[in-house]
Design a protein around this motif. Structure first.
Motif: not given
Ligand code: NAP
Ligand code: G4F
Length: 337
Positions: A178-207
């Motif tokens: 078992n790899g007990i992994l804590f949250n890990h993220e990236s530009p490929r993170r699914g769009e509904t997890f909180v980090t990607r939801k935030i960074t995607r919104a930042v980009a769209r608000i900026k644009a």
């Protein structure tokens, strides 16, 4: 000798990075793709090799973690040296809406795969994608000895998969970890997890494409790391003399609010002007704080994280800003290649 690996969840965030890593090490990689009514291979399109190509090192197969017979057949055909079980209904909030489905795919799916390995009679090493969500209500810091107290159907299902993996190791002498992994993220993170939801919104608000972002609980504490580094830890776990379980984490805590501040500030924006609360995004029972202690992985796997939460937020904002710019320019290329 060329090694062969089978990855379930190959189309997901981790599956795509792990495929790249194993291919770079000379593996032949087989990926399990579930049937979808539209394309679900965007994260692996850049490494795709069509069935007409000869000598393929990356091969996709249609199957599903709910279909045990298909898993046995696939394992008999491929005879992999290593199996990485990354497939799951992996969204915690959604698991409250679809608890039985989550239990079937995320929990029982792990058991189906282990039993399929046993039934097919092959000698292979198995990685199970366990989760810090299993610790749930147990206070941090959390390590391999911390008791589980899951707070979601997803967490409950992952505890089932965890113990199934331990049981197959103990009962049948299988190299299963078992790899007990804590949250890990990236530009490929699914769009509904909180980090990607935030960074995607930042980009769209900026644009100028949106002005508001609706979120739930901003007080939750998470230990966010960088996904490409975490798939390297998965691989290391299957290269040891003895099978055992490992926590993988940065040890650095941050609240959702702190991630928001960093992400918006990186784009020159004030998050308080744009973020609104919606109770829809809260969970019936929340996990308040996850902070990992990965000293066992550091000692036995020589694994150490380099990208910490603030740099992670900036990497993700930069990637999403670039993606929005490309989209506005009419291009469709991915941002993180
Ligand atoms: P992800 O992006 O949500 O990917 C999940 C993968 O599972 C996708 O390829 C998905 O296919 C596939 N899948 C879903 N249902 C399936 C089914 N019935 N049969 C076969 N495959 C199915 O997740 P991730 O972030 O890469 O995480 C990988 C694994 O690690 C998951 O098991 C997750 O629960 C676990 N984990 C993740 C984290 C994290 O912070 N990322 C932390 C701890 C543990 P589609 O692409 O078609 O949806
Ligand atoms: O990004 P999240 O949805 O991730 P969560 O629930 O921690 O689960 C992730 O990490 C687990 C490892 O611990 C994985 F096993 C699991 O598969 C998944 O990858 O939410 C993080 C925090 C939560 O406390 C949530 O309540 O953010 C809070 N949050 C606040 N507003 C939100 C939102 N989460 C989401 N998804 N969407 C919101 O609007």
């Amino acid at each position: 000798m060329t090694k062969t690996a089978l990855i379930t969840g190959v189309t997901g965030q981790d599956g795509s990075y792990l495929s790249e890593l194993l291919l770079s090490k000379g593996y032949t990689v087989h990926g399990l793709v579930r049937r979808s009514s539209s394309f679900n291979t965007e994260r692996i399109d850049h490494i795709y090799q069509g069935p007409q190509e000869t000598g393929r090192s990356f091969v996709l197969h249609h199957a599903d973690l709910s279909d045990g017979v298909a898993l046995v057949n696939l394992l008999r055909e491929i005879r992999p040296d290593e199996v990485y079980n990354l497939g799951a209904q992996s969204h915690v909030r959604v698991s409250f809406d679809a608890p039985l489905y989550t239990g079937d795919v995320t929990g029982l799916g792990a058991l189906r795969l282990l039993e399929a390995v046993r039934a097919s009679g092959i000698d292979t090493r198995v990685y199970q994608a366990s989760s810090s969500e299993m610790f749930g209500a147990t206070p941090p810091p959390q390590n391999e000895k911390t008791p589980f107290h899951p707070r979601s159907p997803y967490g409950v299902a992952k505890v089932y998969g965890y113990w199934a993996t331990v049981n197959y190791r103990e009962a049948y002498g299988m190299y299963a970890v078992n790899g007990i992994l804590f949250n890990h993220e990236s530009p490929r993170r699914g769009e509904t997890f909180v980090t990607r939801k935030i960074t995607r919104a930042v980009a769209r608000i900026k644009a100028g494409l949106q002005s508001e972002l609706y979120l739930g609980n901003l007080d939750a504490v998470r230990d966010w790391g960088y996904a490409p580094e975490y798939v390297d830890a998965m691989w290391r776990m299957l290269q040891q003399d003895e099978p055992t379980d490992y926590v993988v984490a940065t040890g650095v805590p941050a609240t959702v609010r702190q991630f928001l501040e960093t992400a918006f500030a990186h784009a020159g924006l004030d998050w308080q002007e744009h973020v609104r609360h919606d109770a829809k995004y809260e969970r019936p029972s929340e996990v308040d704080a996850l902070i990992g202690d990965a000293s066992k992985a550091a000692e036995l796997l020589d694994w150490k994280p380099e990208v910490m939460v603030e740099d992670l937020a900036r990497i993700m904002v930069d990637a999403d800003v670039k993606q929005v710019e490309d989209q506005l320019a009419g291009a469709t290329v991915r941002v993180d290649r």
